[in-house]
Motif scaffolding. Structure first.
Motif, PDB file in Angstrom:
ATOM      1  N   VAL A 108       0.829  -1.205   0.000  1.00  8.58           N
ATOM      2  CA  VAL A 108       0.000   0.000   0.000  1.00  8.58           C
ATOM      3  C   VAL A 108       0.864   1.257   0.000  1.00  8.58           C
ATOM      4  O   VAL A 108       0.695   2.162  -0.832  1.00  8.58           O
ATOM      5  N   ILE A 109       1.816   1.321   0.935  1.00  4.69           N
ATOM      6  CA  ILE A 109       2.680   2.507   1.022  1.00  4.69           C
ATOM      7  C   ILE A 109       3.587   2.598  -0.195  1.00  4.69           C
ATOM      8  O   ILE A 109       3.809   3.693  -0.739  1.00  4.69           O
ATOM      9  N   LEU A 110       4.131   1.443  -0.649  1.00  3.89           N
ATOM     10  CA  LEU A 110       5.034   1.468  -1.796  1.00  3.89           C
ATOM     11  C   LEU A 110       4.329   1.976  -3.054  1.00  3.89           C
ATOM     12  O   LEU A 110       4.868   2.820  -3.785  1.00  3.89           O
ATOM     13  N   VAL A 111       3.134   1.471  -3.321  1.00  6.20           N
ATOM     14  CA  VAL A 111       2.387   1.897  -4.510  1.00  6.20           C
ATOM     15  C   VAL A 111       2.038   3.376  -4.415  1.00  6.20           C
ATOM     16  O   VAL A 111       2.114   4.124  -5.408  1.00  6.20           O
ATOM     17  N   THR A 112       1.676   3.825  -3.223  1.00  7.26           N
ATOM     18  CA  THR A 112       1.357   5.245  -3.032  1.00  7.26           C
ATOM     19  C   THR A 112       2.564   6.120  -3.315  1.00  7.26           C
ATOM     20  O   THR A 112       2.456   7.157  -4.003  1.00  7.26           O
ATOM     21  N   GLN A 113       3.730   5.716  -2.801  1.00 10.23           N
ATOM     22  CA  GLN A 113       4.941   6.495  -3.004  1.00 10.23           C
ATOM     23  C   GLN A 113       5.369   6.505  -4.473  1.00 10.23           C
ATOM     24  O   GLN A 113       5.783   7.538  -5.001  1.00 10.23           O
ATOM     25  N   VAL A 114       5.272   5.359  -5.132  1.00  7.05           N
ATOM     26  CA  VAL A 114       5.645   5.287  -6.544  1.00  7.05           C
ATOM     27  C   VAL A 114       4.724   6.163  -7.389  1.00  7.05           C
ATOM     28  O   VAL A 114       5.168   6.891  -8.286  1.00  7.05           O
ATOM     29  N   THR A 115       3.421   6.103  -7.107  1.00  4.79           N
ATOM     30  CA  THR A 115       2.464   6.921  -7.846  1.00  4.79           C
ATOM     31  C   THR A 115       2.739   8.406  -7.646  1.00  4.79           C
ATOM     32  O   THR A 115       2.725   9.204  -8.601  1.00  4.79           O
ATOM     33  N   LEU A 116       3.001   8.775  -6.389  1.00  2.00           N
ATOM     34  CA  LEU A 116       3.308  10.176  -6.099  1.00  2.00           C
ATOM     35  C   LEU A 116       4.574  10.629  -6.825  1.00  2.00           C
ATOM     36  O   LEU A 116       4.623  11.741  -7.372  1.00  2.00           O
ATOM     37  N   ASN A 117       5.594   9.794  -6.854  1.00  3.13           N
ATOM     38  CA  ASN A 117       6.829  10.144  -7.545  1.00  3.13           C
ATOM     39  C   ASN A 117       6.615  10.318  -9.042  1.00  3.13           C
ATOM     40  O   ASN A 117       7.139  11.266  -9.647  1.00  3.13           O
ATOM     41  N   MET A 118       5.845   9.419  -9.661  1.00  2.61           N
ATOM     42  CA  MET A 118       5.606   9.498 -11.100  1.00  2.61           C
ATOM     43  C   MET A 118       4.811  10.748 -11.460  1.00  2.61           C
ATOM     44  O   MET A 118       5.146  11.462 -12.418  1.00  2.61           O
ATOM     45  N   VAL A 119       3.758  11.023 -10.688  1.00  3.83           N
ATOM     46  CA  VAL A 119       2.926  12.199 -10.978  1.00  3.83           C
ATOM     47  C   VAL A 119       3.727  13.477 -10.773  1.00  3.83           C
ATOM     48  O   VAL A 119       3.687  14.398 -11.604  1.00  3.83           O
ATOM     49  N   SER A 120       4.476  13.544  -9.676  1.00  6.90           N
ATOM     50  CA  SER A 120       5.258  14.754  -9.388  1.00  6.90           C
ATOM     51  C   SER A 120       6.370  14.953 -10.409  1.00  6.90           C
ATOM     52  O   SER A 120       6.640  16.083 -10.832  1.00  6.90           O
ATOM     53  N   PHE A 121       7.013  13.878 -10.814  1.00 13.14           N
ATOM     54  CA  PHE A 121       8.081  13.990 -11.810  1.00 13.14           C
ATOM     55  C   PHE A 121       7.527  14.460 -13.145  1.00 13.14           C
ATOM     56  O   PHE A 121       8.121  15.319 -13.826  1.00 13.14           O
ATOM     57  N   THR A 122       6.373  13.926 -13.526  1.00 14.48           N
ATOM     58  CA  THR A 122       5.747  14.353 -14.785  1.00 14.48           C
ATOM     59  C   THR A 122       5.349  15.813 -14.720  1.00 14.48           C
ATOM     60  O   THR A 122       5.572  16.581 -15.667  1.00 14.48           O
ATOM     61  N   ALA A 123       4.743  16.210 -13.600  1.00 16.69           N
ATOM     62  CA  ALA A 123       4.351  17.609 -13.449  1.00 16.69           C
ATOM     63  C   ALA A 123       5.578  18.514 -13.440  1.00 16.69           C
ATOM     64  O   ALA A 123       5.559  19.626 -13.997  1.00 16.69           O
ATOM     65  N   GLY A 124       6.653  18.071 -12.784  1.00 15.99           N
ATOM     66  CA  GLY A 124       7.873  18.869 -12.757  1.00 15.99           C
ATOM     67  C   GLY A 124       8.475  19.053 -14.133  1.00 15.99           C
ATOM     68  O   GLY A 124       8.939  20.144 -14.480  1.00 15.99           O
ATOM     69  N   LEU A 125       8.481  17.982 -14.926  1.00 18.58           N
ATOM     70  CA  LEU A 125       8.976  18.104 -16.308  1.00 18.58           C
ATOM     71  C   LEU A 125       8.114  19.051 -17.125  1.00 18.58           C
ATOM     72  O   LEU A 125       8.629  19.839 -17.936  1.00 18.58           O
ATOM     73  N   GLY A 126       6.794  18.984 -16.893  1.00 20.14           N
ATOM     74  CA  GLY A 126       5.899  19.882 -17.628  1.00 20.14           C
ATOM     75  C   GLY A 126       6.154  21.337 -17.285  1.00 20.14           C
ATOM     76  O   GLY A 126       6.216  22.206 -18.170  1.00 20.14           O
ATOM     77  N   MET A 127       6.333  21.637 -15.998  1.00 19.72           N
ATOM     78  CA  MET A 127       6.617  23.024 -15.603  1.00 19.72           C
ATOM     79  C   MET A 127       7.975  23.478 -16.111  1.00 19.72           C
ATOM     80  O   MET A 127       8.136  24.629 -16.522  1.00 19.72           O
ATOM     81  N   PHE A 128       8.956  22.573 -16.108  1.00 23.52           N
ATOM     82  CA  PHE A 128      10.285  22.937 -16.598  1.00 23.52           C
ATOM     83  C   PHE A 128      10.251  23.225 -18.094  1.00 23.52           C
ATOM     84  O   PHE A 128      10.849  24.211 -18.565  1.00 23.52           O
ATOM     85  N   SER A 129       9.540  22.389 -18.863  1.00 21.11           N
ATOM     86  CA  SER A 129       9.482  22.594 -20.318  1.00 21.11           C
ATOM     87  C   SER A 129       8.743  23.873 -20.659  1.00 21.11           C
ATOM     88  O   SER A 129       9.154  24.620 -21.568  1.00 21.11           O
TER      89      SER A 129
END
Length: 393
Positions: free
Chosen positions: A361-382
């Motif tokens: 449960v915690i692992l999936v939550t953390q992985v999902t949060l990392n993927m969403v945040s990384f994608t959003a960060g790349l979008g803001m950077f671009s």
């Protein structure tokens, strides 16, 4: 072998058997009536002797004329015969048996490891017992109740027993021979590894939060360094909270465009980079010094992060629930059944998440949060980069 005795561990609902500590004390009393030998070897059911002179090596410490009277235990490392080349779950516990235990050996010795050690019977009983006759009633009065042996205060009976012996002035010796004296079977699945670490974390943390806290109870009875060594192990499960913050806060800051780390031009960046790189370099040097590899270093970091946010967190939660009376102590035994398919995946270095979904449960939550945040960060950077290019044009 003059006499072989098998003792079965009886379990009844209305009588607490005190888990492994209760079984060890039964064996101590039985062996005391049979021979009352001054030294006893303790091994787990999945370990066997690999070197016939291990007893002779232990006796070298017990019979040494200058310091032998202070030696209560001679601990051997836990070494496993089924470790794969990659060791994806860090089943060999390299950092414990090759780094921590060797460092603590320069003080009063490491804590007991639950198996693979020779004990001095006198140290557990607190007095020298000599068997004079075969009168069972007299022997019962002589040996007394079980609280003269392994302590029942915690699921980690080895830790609390060794800690109390340290407090009484006894030393524990760590012997790391070139040829493994004892070999055992390591966990080859993530689920078994998590269960094992939850059990260890619960037992250690319960001692740390009790009246036997190493930083309080032990500070006046041993050196401050020895007290800190015991405290580090007792409170190790608290790693879960800073690691959970590390796995959550930076990602949320990235998602919301909040600057968290110092900029490269900032004077604080040199301090931050030095501390971060030095920690990783120290761990890498320890792994390479033990003939490890970069892959082993990476696997240890990965499994440490996974254990911190799952096993250590659940151990803290379990102890908290027991302290407020919501849950009774439960001894979760690591599975001894060999799954051939899991063994093959472990040998090939395939990381498998099969097992109790509660751990995921915690692992999936953390992985999902990392993927969403990384994608959003790349979008803001671009978008920010595109805006700067347009402004320049």
């Amino acid at each position: 072998m003059p006499l072989l005795v098998y003792v079965s561990h009886e379990k009844r609902q209305n009588y607490h058997h005190n888990f492994k500590a209760g079984a060890l004390n039964v064996f101590l009393r039985v062996s005391g009536i049979i021979s009352n030998a001054p030294y006893v070897l303790v091994l787990d059911c999945d370990m066997y002797c690999n070197d016939p002179i291990s007893a002779q090596q232990a006796m070298c410490f017990y019979l040494e004329p200058r310091s032998s009277k202070c030696v209560a235990f001679v601990q051997f490392p836990q070494i496993f015969h089924n470790i794969s080349n990659n060791d994806i779950y860090d089943a060999q516990l390299r950092s414990i048996f090759t780094t921590m235990w060797r460092g603590a050996d320069g003080l009063q010795g490491p804590i007991l490891s639950g198996t693979g050690f020779y004990i001095r019977r006198e140290a557990l009983y607190g007095t020298s017992l000599q068997k004079t006759d075969n009168d069972l009633f007299q022997l019962r009065k002589c040996f007394g109740p079980s609280n003269l042996g392994f302590l029942y205060h915690s699921l980690a009976e080895d830790f609390i027993t060794g800690f109390m012996l340290h407090c009484k002035g006894w030393n524990l010796v760590y012997n790391y021979p070139s040829l493994p004296s004892f070999l055992g079977s390591a966990t080859v699945s993530l689920n078994d590894s998590m269960v094992q670490n939850i059990r260890w974390g619960c037992g250690l943390l319960k001692v740390g939060l009790s009246s036997f806290c190493p930083l309080i109870y032990g500070s006046s009875r041993m050196s401050i360094l020895q007290s800190m060594c015991n405290a580090f192990l007792a409170f190790r499960s608290f790693y879960s909270f800073p690691i959970l913050c590390y796995a959550t806060i930076p990602q949320l800051c990235l998602f919301n465009g909040i600057s968290l780390y110092p900029k490269v031009s900032s004077p604080r960046f040199a301090i931050f980079a030095t501390v971060y790189v030095s920690i990783l370099s120290q761990h890498l040097s320890e792994v390479l010094f033990e003939a490890g590899s970069l892959r082993m270093w990476w696997n240890e970091l990965r499994i440490w992060m996974i254990k911190s946010v799952t096993a250590y967190f659940f151990a803290c939660l379990d102890v908290l629930m027991k302290l407020i009376g919501l849950k009774k102590a439960n001894f979760i035994v690591t599975s001894k059944v060999v799954d051939e398919a899991q063994v093959e995946r472990y040998k090939m270095g395939v990381f498998s998440f099969e097992g109790d979904p509660f751990f995921l449960v915690i692992l999936v939550t953390q992985v999902t949060l990392n993927m969403v945040s990384f994608t959003a960060g790349l979008g803001m950077f671009s978008s920010h980069f595109s805006f700067q290019v347009s402004a320049i044009q």
